[in-house]
Enzyme design. Structure first.
Site, PDB file in Angstrom:
ATOM      1  N   ASP A  32      41.392  31.027  38.182  1.00  0.00           N
ATOM      2  CA  ASP A  32      42.122  32.328  37.528  1.00  0.00           C
ATOM      3  C   ASP A  32      43.057  32.022  36.457  1.00  0.00           C
ATOM      4  O   ASP A  32      43.151  30.816  36.195  1.00  0.00           O
ATOM      5  CB  ASP A  32      42.646  33.280  38.558  1.00  0.00           C
ATOM      6  CG  ASP A  32      42.605  34.807  38.280  1.00  0.00           C
ATOM      7  OD1 ASP A  32      42.085  35.521  39.259  1.00  0.00           O
ATOM      8  OD2 ASP A  32      42.970  34.992  37.202  1.00  0.00           O
ATOM      9  N   ILE A  33      43.370  33.260  35.783  1.00  0.00           N
ATOM     10  CA  ILE A  33      44.237  32.750  34.686  1.00  0.00           C
ATOM     11  C   ILE A  33      45.492  32.296  34.851  1.00  0.00           C
ATOM     12  O   ILE A  33      46.259  31.699  34.366  1.00  0.00           O
ATOM     13  CB  ILE A  33      44.503  34.316  33.919  1.00  0.00           C
ATOM     14  CG1 ILE A  33      45.047  33.997  32.298  1.00  0.00           C
ATOM     15  CG2 ILE A  33      45.294  35.102  34.709  1.00  0.00           C
ATOM     16  CD1 ILE A  33      43.902  34.116  31.203  1.00  0.00           C
ATOM     17  N   ARG A  34      45.863  32.423  36.163  1.00  0.00           N
ATOM     18  CA  ARG A  34      47.327  31.958  36.572  1.00  0.00           C
ATOM     19  C   ARG A  34      47.270  31.340  38.091  1.00  0.00           C
ATOM     20  O   ARG A  34      46.304  31.774  38.792  1.00  0.00           O
ATOM     21  CB  ARG A  34      48.294  32.845  36.481  1.00  0.00           C
ATOM     22  CG  ARG A  34      48.220  34.204  37.162  1.00  0.00           C
ATOM     23  CD  ARG A  34      49.428  34.910  36.959  1.00  0.00           C
ATOM     24  NE  ARG A  34      49.414  35.341  35.479  1.00  0.00           N
ATOM     25  CZ  ARG A  34      48.760  36.498  35.238  1.00  0.00           C
ATOM     26  NH1 ARG A  34      47.843  37.293  36.301  1.00  0.00           N
ATOM     27  NH2 ARG A  34      48.754  37.117  34.014  1.00  0.00           N
ATOM     28  N   TYR A 139      36.222  50.785  30.787  1.00  0.00           N
ATOM     29  CA  TYR A 139      35.663  50.273  31.851  1.00  0.00           C
ATOM     30  C   TYR A 139      34.372  50.402  32.296  1.00  0.00           C
ATOM     31  O   TYR A 139      33.329  49.460  32.273  1.00  0.00           O
ATOM     32  CB  TYR A 139      36.535  50.509  32.910  1.00  0.00           C
ATOM     33  CG  TYR A 139      36.328  49.703  34.401  1.00  0.00           C
ATOM     34  CD1 TYR A 139      35.634  50.551  35.538  1.00  0.00           C
ATOM     35  CD2 TYR A 139      36.535  48.241  34.459  1.00  0.00           C
ATOM     36  CE1 TYR A 139      35.577  49.803  36.574  1.00  0.00           C
ATOM     37  CE2 TYR A 139      36.160  47.799  35.572  1.00  0.00           C
ATOM     38  CZ  TYR A 139      35.631  48.466  36.689  1.00  0.00           C
ATOM     39  OH  TYR A 139      35.249  47.735  37.982  1.00  0.00           O
ATOM     40  N   LYS A 143      30.896  47.990  31.777  1.00  0.00           N
ATOM     41  CA  LYS A 143      30.135  47.566  32.809  1.00  0.00           C
ATOM     42  C   LYS A 143      28.805  47.969  32.732  1.00  0.00           C
ATOM     43  O   LYS A 143      27.995  47.199  33.029  1.00  0.00           O
ATOM     44  CB  LYS A 143      30.742  48.447  34.245  1.00  0.00           C
ATOM     45  CG  LYS A 143      32.079  47.684  34.515  1.00  0.00           C
ATOM     46  CD  LYS A 143      31.910  45.946  35.150  1.00  0.00           C
ATOM     47  CE  LYS A 143      32.999  45.528  35.639  1.00  0.00           C
ATOM     48  NZ  LYS A 143      33.026  44.117  36.009  1.00  0.00           N
ATOM     49  N   ILE A 169      36.902  49.982  46.565  1.00  0.00           N
ATOM     50  CA  ILE A 169      37.258  48.996  47.586  1.00  0.00           C
ATOM     51  C   ILE A 169      38.347  49.287  48.242  1.00  0.00           C
ATOM     52  O   ILE A 169      39.554  49.234  47.643  1.00  0.00           O
ATOM     53  CB  ILE A 169      36.812  47.709  46.945  1.00  0.00           C
ATOM     54  CG1 ILE A 169      35.417  47.515  46.690  1.00  0.00           C
ATOM     55  CG2 ILE A 169      37.072  46.644  48.219  1.00  0.00           C
ATOM     56  CD1 ILE A 169      34.671  46.093  46.409  1.00  0.00           C
TER      57      ILE A 169
HETATM   58  C1  VAH Z   1      38.656  51.068  39.660  1.00  0.00           C
HETATM   59  N1  VAH Z   1      38.491  50.171  41.842  1.00  0.00           N
HETATM   60  O1  VAH Z   1      39.366  52.118  40.011  1.00  0.00           O
HETATM   61  C2  VAH Z   1      37.954  50.062  40.614  1.00  0.00           C
HETATM   62  C3  VAH Z   1      36.338  50.577  40.764  1.00  0.00           C
HETATM   63  C4  VAH Z   1      34.844  52.509  41.356  1.00  0.00           C
HETATM   64  C5  VAH Z   1      36.295  52.036  41.203  1.00  0.00           C
HETATM   65  O2  VAH Z   1      35.740  50.073  39.659  1.00  0.00           O
HETATM   66  O3  VAH Z   1      38.651  50.876  38.416  1.00  0.00           O
END
Ligand code: VAH
Length: 312
Positions: A32-34, A139, A143, A169
Site C-alpha cells: 500500500d502507499i504507507r 468514482y 469504475k 460493504i
Molecule cells: C462507496 N463503499 O461508497 C463504496 C462503494 C457502492 C459503494 O463503491 O463509494
C-alpha cells in the site's frame, strides 16, 4: 504467489487475511502507499504507489506473482472532492497493472468495480448485469471505464482478469475510507458509543449492501472458479441485502432498545446515493460460479454489534 495492492483498505485488509489463511502468509505479499497499522512477524508488506509503474514492475519482478489483487482506489465521496486525482488513481493504477500483467505474464488479476457504475437511468430495482449505465459520480465513471478496459484486455490479450461490482460493504475490522455507504458502518460504532446516530442519508434511501464475510468469500469463489465458467469479463453484479437507514435503525433497536436515529438536512452524498440502484440482480454470478449471500440485515446487525462490543 499473490501480490495485493491497496492492502490497507476496508476490503484489502480483510481479503489479505483470508488469502494468507488460504495460501499461507509467505505466499501473500501485501502493499500500500504507507505502512499498515499492524503487521504480524510472518506477514510480508511493501510500500508501493500503484501510479509508479517502474516501482510496480520491480515489485512484480521481485516476487513473481501468479495473481495480483488491485484494491487501491479513491471511493465515491472523497473522489468528488478530488475528481482528477480519483480518475488518475482509479484508471492509471489499473492500466499500470494491466500492462505489467501482459509484460510479465501474470496469470490472474482481481479488480473491484462497484454498483456506482449505475446511474439515474439504470433500472432502480433488481438492476441487471446489462443495462443503461450513466454514472454521475467520478468514482462511478472511473469504475465503468475500468470495466471496459478489463473486458478489452481480456478479449484482446486473453488476460484472465476478474471483477465484482461490490455493493456497499459493511465490516467492523477496518474503518472505511470516504464512501457514500459508510453510514451503514458508522451507525453501529455510534450506536454502541452514544446510543444515537445522525445519518447523512435520508431515512428511505434504499441501497444494496453486502457483509464483508460474504464479500471476501464471494471474491475468493470467483477467483477459484475455472476460467471457462466466467462469462462476464467487465464485472459481475453482486447482490447481498438491500435496506434503508430507517430499516437498519429498527434492526439495531431490537438489540439496543434506547437507540435513537436522526437525519441531517443536507449532505452531498445524498445525490450520489440517489443515483444508485436500490437492489441488484446477480443471476450471472449465481449461474457462473454459484454465488449466494449468507448474511441478511438481522445477522449483519447481530454480528456487527457482537464484534464491535468485544473488539472496539
Ligand atoms: C462507496 N463503499 O461508497 C463504496 C462503494 C457502492 C459503494 O463503491 O463509494
Amino acid at each position: 504467489r499473490i501480490v495485493m495492492i491497496g492492502a490497507n483498505g476496508q476490503i484489502g485488509s480483510e481479503l489479505a487475511s483470508a488469502l494468507r489463511h488460504k495460501f499461507g502468509a509467505e505466499n501473500v505479499i501485501t502493499s500500500d502507499i504507507r505502512e499498515p497499522s499492524t503487521l504480524k512477524k510472518d506477514e510480508i508488506f511493501e510500500i508501493i504507489n500503484v501510479l509508479d509503474k517502474s516501482a510496480l514492475k520491480s515489485l512484480f519482478e521481485k516476487y513473481k506473482p501468479t495473481q495480483v489483487y488491485l484494491l487501491a482506489a479513491m471511493l465515491s465521496a472523497t473522489a468528488e472532492k478530488y475528481p482528477q486525482k480519483a480518475w488518475d488513481l482509479n484508471i492509471n493504477g489499473l492500466l499500470n497493472v494491466l500492462d505489467l500483467a501482459l509484460e510479465l505474464d501474470i496469470k490472474k488479476i482481481f479488480w473491484p468495480s462497484s454498483i456506482a457504475v449505475f446511474g439515474p437511468h439504470s433500472p432502480k430495482q433488481n438492476t441487471d448485469q446489462y443495462c443503461v449505465m450513466d454514472p454521475v459520480s467520478i468514482y462511478g465513471v472511473s469504475k465503468l471505464a475500468g470495466e471496459r478496459l478489463c473486458e478489452y484486455y481480456h478479449h484482446k490479450y486473453d488476460l484472465d482478469i476478474r471483477s465484482i461490482r461490490y455493493p456497499g460493504i459493511i465490516s467492523w475490522k477496518t474503518a472505511p475510507g470516504g464512501g457514500t455507504t459508510d453510514y451503514a458502518i458508522d451507525i453501529f460504532i455510534e450506536a454502541l458509543k452514544y446510543r444515537r446516530y445522525t445519518c447523512f442519508l435520508s431515512a428511505h434511501t434504499a441501497l444494496p449492501m453486502l457483509y464483508m464475510d460474504d464479500a471476501v468469500r464471494g471474491t475468493i469463489e470467483l477467483m477459484d472458479a475455472p476460467a471457462g465458467q466466467i462469462s462476464i469479463r467487465s464485472s459481475y453484479n453482486l447482490g447481498g441485502v438491500s435496506f434503508t437507514p430507517a430499516q437498519i435503525a429498527e434492526e439495531i433497536k431490537k438489540i439496543l432498545p434506547n437507540f435513537e436515529m436522526s437525519y441531517v438536512d443536507y449532505d452531498p452524498r445524498q445525490a450520489i446515493a440517489d443515483s444508485w440502484p436500490a437492489s441488484i440482480d446477480d443471476a450471472y454470478a449465481n449461474k457462473d460460479w454459484g454465488w449466494e449471500p449468507k448474511f441478511d440485515l438481522a445477522s449483519i446487525t447481530e454480528d456487527m454489534i457482537a464484534n464491535l462490543k468485544t473488539n472496539v
